[in-house]
Design a protein around this motif. Structure first.
Motif, PDB file in Angstrom:
ATOM      1  N   GLY A  53       0.769  -1.233   0.000  1.00  0.00           N
ATOM      2  CA  GLY A  53       0.000   0.000   0.000  1.00  0.00           C
ATOM      3  C   GLY A  53       0.796   1.277   0.000  1.00  0.00           C
ATOM      4  O   GLY A  53       0.531   2.192  -0.803  1.00  0.00           O
ATOM      5  N   THR A  54       1.771   1.387   0.895  1.00  0.00           N
ATOM      6  CA  THR A  54       2.489   2.657   1.018  1.00  0.00           C
ATOM      7  C   THR A  54       3.931   2.569   0.544  1.00  0.00           C
ATOM      8  O   THR A  54       4.410   3.465  -0.146  1.00  0.00           O
ATOM      9  CB  THR A  54       2.464   3.126   2.484  1.00  0.00           C
ATOM     10  N   ARG A  55       4.607   1.490   0.844  1.00  0.00           N
ATOM     11  CA  ARG A  55       6.013   1.391   0.444  1.00  0.00           C
ATOM     12  C   ARG A  55       6.174   1.023  -1.019  1.00  0.00           C
ATOM     13  O   ARG A  55       7.234   1.210  -1.596  1.00  0.00           O
ATOM     14  CB  ARG A  55       6.746   0.369   1.314  1.00  0.00           C
ATOM     15  N   GLY A  56       5.129   0.447  -1.614  1.00  0.00           N
ATOM     16  CA  GLY A  56       5.221   0.083  -3.023  1.00  0.00           C
ATOM     17  C   GLY A  56       6.085  -1.128  -3.289  1.00  0.00           C
ATOM     18  O   GLY A  56       6.614  -1.277  -4.394  1.00  0.00           O
ATOM     19  N   ASN A  57       6.234  -2.012  -2.296  1.00  0.00           N
ATOM     20  CA  ASN A  57       6.962  -3.257  -2.532  1.00  0.00           C
ATOM     21  C   ASN A  57       6.197  -4.097  -3.551  1.00  0.00           C
ATOM     22  O   ASN A  57       4.971  -4.193  -3.497  1.00  0.00           O
ATOM     23  CB  ASN A  57       7.115  -4.040  -1.236  1.00  0.00           C
ATOM     24  N   THR A  58       6.930  -4.689  -4.486  1.00  0.00           N
ATOM     25  CA  THR A  58       6.285  -5.414  -5.581  1.00  0.00           C
ATOM     26  C   THR A  58       6.643  -6.892  -5.575  1.00  0.00           C
ATOM     27  O   THR A  58       7.720  -7.282  -5.095  1.00  0.00           O
ATOM     28  CB  THR A  58       6.665  -4.802  -6.940  1.00  0.00           C
ATOM     29  N   TYR A  59       5.737  -7.688  -6.107  1.00  0.00           N
ATOM     30  CA  TYR A  59       5.877  -9.138  -6.130  1.00  0.00           C
ATOM     31  C   TYR A  59       5.338  -9.616  -7.472  1.00  0.00           C
ATOM     32  O   TYR A  59       4.318  -9.120  -7.942  1.00  0.00           O
ATOM     33  CB  TYR A  59       5.085  -9.769  -4.988  1.00  0.00           C
ATOM     34  N   TYR A  60       6.040 -10.614  -8.063  1.00  0.00           N
ATOM     35  CA  TYR A  60       5.658 -11.102  -9.387  1.00  0.00           C
ATOM     36  C   TYR A  60       5.730 -12.618  -9.443  1.00  0.00           C
ATOM     37  O   TYR A  60       6.567 -13.238  -8.787  1.00  0.00           O
ATOM     38  CB  TYR A  60       6.594 -10.549 -10.462  1.00  0.00           C
ATOM     39  N   THR A  61       4.883 -13.189 -10.264  1.00  0.00           N
ATOM     40  CA  THR A  61       5.058 -14.585 -10.577  1.00  0.00           C
ATOM     41  C   THR A  61       6.230 -14.712 -11.555  1.00  0.00           C
ATOM     42  O   THR A  61       6.517 -13.771 -12.314  1.00  0.00           O
ATOM     43  CB  THR A  61       3.776 -15.192 -11.178  1.00  0.00           C
ATOM     44  N   ASP A  62       6.900 -15.856 -11.531  1.00  0.00           N
ATOM     45  CA  ASP A  62       8.140 -15.999 -12.298  1.00  0.00           C
ATOM     46  C   ASP A  62       7.947 -15.760 -13.793  1.00  0.00           C
ATOM     47  O   ASP A  62       8.827 -15.208 -14.467  1.00  0.00           O
ATOM     48  CB  ASP A  62       8.727 -17.393 -12.076  1.00  0.00           C
ATOM     49  N   SER A  63       6.815 -16.169 -14.327  1.00  0.00           N
ATOM     50  CA  SER A  63       6.631 -16.114 -15.773  1.00  0.00           C
ATOM     51  C   SER A  63       6.531 -14.688 -16.332  1.00  0.00           C
ATOM     52  O   SER A  63       6.638 -14.500 -17.549  1.00  0.00           O
ATOM     53  CB  SER A  63       5.391 -16.910 -16.179  1.00  0.00           C
TER      54      SER A  63
END
Length: 122
Positions: A53-63
């Motif tokens: 929400g605030t820090r903007g940390n991002t996460y992705y699936t490998d593909s």
């Protein structure tokens, strides 16, 4: 309550780009993790990306790592998914989702948009 409305889907050739947007209602948008999921015909809904929400940390699936970028503008209550180097296997309905906890599991998200179709032609 959070209402989500996606836009930006369409038809694109392999190697092309699209940017999806998800506009959210409510005054506490920055409290929520925002996720993008997708569902192809005959397949289960799968996690694509999420952002805190605030820090903007991002996460992705490998593909999609290295090809897709999730971002958010809390002043505009909007989250984006920039999709580059699109492949035919990226074809799916893409959904925006919101929840107050980080998760890669669709059933953990309490709020969903209606979805937007992305079709990548080979």
């Amino acid at each position: 309550q959070v209402r989500l409305v996606e836009s930006g889907g369409g038809l694109v050739q392999e190697g092309g780009s699209l940017r999806l947007s998800c506009a959210a209602s409510g005054r506490t948008f920055n409290w929520y993790y925002m996720g993008w999921f997708r569902q192809a015909p005959g397949k289960e809904r799968e996690f694509v990306a999420a952002i805190s929400g605030t820090r903007g940390n991002t996460y992705y699936t490998d593909s999609v790592k290295g090809r897709f970028t999730i971002s958010r503008d809390n002043a505009k209550n909007t989250v984006y998914l920039q999709m580059n180097s699109l492949k035919s296997e990226d074809t799916a309905v893409y959904y925006c989702a919101a929840d107050q906890r980080r998760s890669y599991v669709s059933t953990d998200y309490g709020y969903w948009g209606q979805g937007t179709q992305v079709t990548v032609s080979s």
